[in-house]
Write a protein that holds these residues in place. Structure first.
Motif, mmCIF file in Angstrom:
data_model
loop_
_atom_site.group_PDB
_atom_site.id
_atom_site.type_symbol
_atom_site.label_atom_id
_atom_site.label_comp_id
_atom_site.label_asym_id
_atom_site.label_seq_id
_atom_site.Cartn_x
_atom_site.Cartn_y
_atom_site.Cartn_z
ATOM 1 N N LEU A 263 22.394 -82.209 8.451
ATOM 2 C CA LEU A 263 22.493 -83.448 9.221
ATOM 3 C C LEU A 263 22.594 -83.175 10.721
ATOM 4 O O LEU A 263 21.976 -83.883 11.535
ATOM 5 C CB LEU A 263 23.698 -84.258 8.746
ATOM 6 C CG LEU A 263 23.585 -84.844 7.328
ATOM 7 C CD1 LEU A 263 24.908 -85.475 6.910
ATOM 8 C CD2 LEU A 263 22.453 -85.860 7.257
ATOM 9 N N PHE A 264 23.358 -82.169 11.101
ATOM 10 C CA PHE A 264 23.501 -81.871 12.524
ATOM 11 C C PHE A 264 22.192 -81.320 13.097
ATOM 12 O O PHE A 264 21.864 -81.579 14.253
ATOM 13 C CB PHE A 264 24.635 -80.866 12.742
ATOM 14 C CG PHE A 264 25.124 -80.830 14.163
ATOM 15 C CD1 PHE A 264 25.855 -81.883 14.691
ATOM 16 C CD2 PHE A 264 24.829 -79.759 14.991
ATOM 17 C CE1 PHE A 264 26.296 -81.871 16.007
ATOM 18 C CE2 PHE A 264 25.262 -79.728 16.313
ATOM 19 C CZ PHE A 264 25.999 -80.786 16.821
ATOM 20 N N VAL A 279 11.165 -80.394 7.832
ATOM 21 C CA VAL A 279 11.327 -78.945 7.998
ATOM 22 C C VAL A 279 12.661 -78.647 8.691
ATOM 23 O O VAL A 279 13.353 -77.679 8.349
ATOM 24 C CB VAL A 279 10.152 -78.350 8.789
ATOM 25 C CG1 VAL A 279 10.420 -76.900 9.171
ATOM 26 C CG2 VAL A 279 8.873 -78.440 7.963
ATOM 27 N N GLY A 280 13.042 -79.484 9.647
ATOM 28 C CA GLY A 280 14.319 -79.301 10.316
ATOM 29 C C GLY A 280 15.491 -79.494 9.378
ATOM 30 O O GLY A 280 16.451 -78.718 9.392
ATOM 31 N N PHE A 281 15.422 -80.537 8.532
ATOM 32 C CA PHE A 281 16.487 -80.773 7.564
ATOM 33 C C PHE A 281 16.609 -79.578 6.626
ATOM 34 O O PHE A 281 17.721 -79.088 6.355
ATOM 35 C CB PHE A 281 16.192 -82.035 6.760
ATOM 36 C CG PHE A 281 17.275 -82.403 5.785
ATOM 37 C CD1 PHE A 281 18.317 -83.236 6.160
ATOM 38 C CD2 PHE A 281 17.249 -81.907 4.485
ATOM 39 C CE1 PHE A 281 19.327 -83.570 5.269
ATOM 40 C CE2 PHE A 281 18.250 -82.231 3.587
ATOM 41 C CZ PHE A 281 19.291 -83.072 3.969
ATOM 42 N N ALA A 282 15.469 -79.084 6.137
ATOM 43 C CA ALA A 282 15.472 -77.953 5.212
ATOM 44 C C ALA A 282 16.002 -76.692 5.877
ATOM 45 O O ALA A 282 16.834 -75.966 5.306
ATOM 46 C CB ALA A 282 14.055 -77.711 4.681
ATOM 47 N N THR A 283 15.556 -76.421 7.096
ATOM 48 C CA THR A 283 16.000 -75.223 7.807
ATOM 49 C C THR A 283 17.480 -75.298 8.118
ATOM 50 O O THR A 283 18.213 -74.300 7.999
ATOM 51 C CB THR A 283 15.191 -75.050 9.107
ATOM 52 O OG1 THR A 283 13.799 -75.031 8.800
ATOM 53 C CG2 THR A 283 15.564 -73.756 9.804
ATOM 54 N N GLY A 284 17.960 -76.473 8.517
ATOM 55 C CA GLY A 284 19.377 -76.639 8.792
ATOM 56 C C GLY A 284 20.225 -76.371 7.563
ATOM 57 O O GLY A 284 21.272 -75.717 7.638
ATOM 58 N N ALA A 285 19.781 -76.877 6.421
ATOM 59 C CA ALA A 285 20.526 -76.649 5.184
ATOM 60 C C ALA A 285 20.634 -75.161 4.878
ATOM 61 O O ALA A 285 21.707 -74.659 4.527
ATOM 62 C CB ALA A 285 19.857 -77.379 4.023
ATOM 63 N N ILE A 286 19.518 -74.443 5.023
ATOM 64 C CA ILE A 286 19.528 -73.003 4.740
ATOM 65 C C ILE A 286 20.434 -72.275 5.729
ATOM 66 O O ILE A 286 21.160 -71.341 5.358
ATOM 67 C CB ILE A 286 18.102 -72.434 4.786
ATOM 68 C CG1 ILE A 286 17.209 -73.137 3.758
ATOM 69 C CG2 ILE A 286 18.113 -70.931 4.539
ATOM 70 C CD1 ILE A 286 17.731 -73.110 2.349
#
Length: 427
Positions: A263-264, A279-286
């Motif tokens: 989220l951030f 892609v940003g949501f996925a990368t942030g989660a990882i």
């Protein structure tokens, strides 16, 4: 040699001891399920996550590399990797040699309530995913044969020794009290640092940084990230090695950090580029998952949320710095996300272990400053070892097979050039 091979193939996998401790079936079942979840992270989670980020002409090459690297690392773990990392009777640097080919395993792994075969299988999945993480650094341009040979040697010369130093009773844990719950140093620091070394040795992709190389299938990347997210429950929760509150606490912290970081990250994208992206949501989660990994079983849920926010902040900025300022073509940001995320979490662990912040507390004789110092020492040693040995292996293997495909093969795409197939037949 024939006698050795015959012995390896004919010996029982387990040493039979009628007086040995009895394993706990609930704990054993949980670790076996966790093993499946961690393997799910590599096959298919990582393959989809990385595959969606590359151009369509290279999707299949990423999937095949993930499969091949996991396969060769698994076989080497059975043959010699496990005994180098966890074999009994070793020293501070390497495990003893009595468990090669998984011979002479004890009935119950010392210090646990699970069979040693279960412990070996769980650790095998870590040995499989760690070199596979590095694939993101060299997509689009590394030669398949070189990738498999490099990762095979890397798993024995980098991963196995570091696993012993910290998890197998080696010198970093026994002498300095270094802590790493599920791999912030053993997995993410080794893979992240090694990945950027290989990226530098390989050189940039043709057209980088001038040519825009957009992900061809962000939807696949999202699906891959979700599979990684779910699989990470086994990665971190299984590292408790028991089906108790320790495992559930690690899973809660894992999920909290991933949620906060994802989220951030999209908030940062909204502020800086105007739109939150998949892609940003996925990368942030990882990034959040990698950062909380070394501390998942030692901290409070509130601290895990802070880990996630810190992960998004650091890793988001690091991607911009590595690619756009330093022009290092770590193609899918392995160092910026996994490497720096693991390092950040390993250092924050030293702070949030304190019971005043909800942590489980320090070991005897350790305080906040001494724990941070121990973590920093381990990070420095492991990063240096990973960088030096990676360079030696990479250049050594390149004496027998080229590291990089030629310009025509890179232009045509590795699906056709390396494997003679296309991932997508759209005509």
């Amino acid at each position: 040699m024939s006698v050795i091979i015959g012995t390896a193939l004919s010996s029982p996998v387990f040493a039979q001891d009628p007086y040995a401790a009895v394993s706990d079936s609930g704990d054993t079942a949980w670790i076996l399920v966790s093993s499946a979840l961690v393997l799910l992270m590599t096959l298919p989670g990582l393959a989809l996550f990385y595959g969606g980020l590359v151009r369509a002409k290279n999707f299949l090459s990423v999937a095949v590399q993930c499969g091949a690297v996991a396969a060769v690392a698994s076989l080497l773990w059975i043959a010699v990797g496990y005994t180098l990392a966890f074999g009994p009777g070793g020293n501070g640097w390497l495990g003893g040699g009595g468990a090669w080919m998984l011979n002479n395993l004890g009935t119950v792994r010392e210090g646990t309530t699970i069979p040693e075969s279960t412990f070996a299988m769980f650790q095998l999945t870590f040995a499989a995913i760690t070199p596979a993480l590095m694939i993101g650094a060299w997509v689009d341009r590394a030669r398949f044969g070189w990738v498999v040979a490099f990762c095979a040697l890397w798993s024995l010369l980098v991963y196995a020794p570091v696993a012993h130093w910290i998890w197998g009773g080696g010198w970093l844990a026994s002498m300095f009290g270094v802590m790493d719950f599920a791999g912030g140093i053993v997995v993410h620091t080794t893979a992240g640092v090694s990945a950027v070394v290989v990226a530098l040795l390989l050189g940039r992709r043709t057209g980088f940084p001038r040519t825009l190389m957009l992900p061809h299938a962000p939807g696949l990347t999202m699906i891959g990230a979700m599979l990684l997210w779910v699989g990470w429950f086994g990665f971190n929760g299984g590292s408790a090695l028991t089906a108790t509150d320790d495992a559930s606490s690690a899973i809660i912290n894992t999920h909290a950090a991933a949620c906060a970081a994802a989220l951030f990250w999209v908030l940062l994208e909204r502020v800086t580029v105007g739109k939150p992206t998949s892609v940003g949501f996925a990368t942030g989660a990882i990034a959040g998952l990698a950062t909380v990994t070394p501390a998942a079983g030692f901290i409070s849920p509130g601290a895990a949320i802070l880990f996630g926010v810190a992960a998004a902040t650091l890793c988001y900025g690091a991607i911009q710095a590595v690619k756009h300022k330093l022009h290092i073509d770590d193609s899918l940001d392995v160092f910026a996300v996994h490497g720096l995320g693991g390092i950040l979490g390993s250092l924050l662990l030293g702070i949030f272990l304190t019971p005043a912040l909800g942590g489980t507390g320090y070991a005897d004789g350790m305080g906040m400053l001494s724990q941070i110092g121990a973590q920093a020492l381990a990070i420095a040693v492991v990063a240096l070892w990973s960088a030096v040995i990676t360079g030696i292996i990479a250049l050594g293997v390149s004496l027998f097979m080229p590291m990089r495909v030629n310009e025509d093969e890179e232009r045509d795409g590795l699906d056709i050039a390396s494997h003679g197939e296309r991932a997508w037949e759209l005509e």
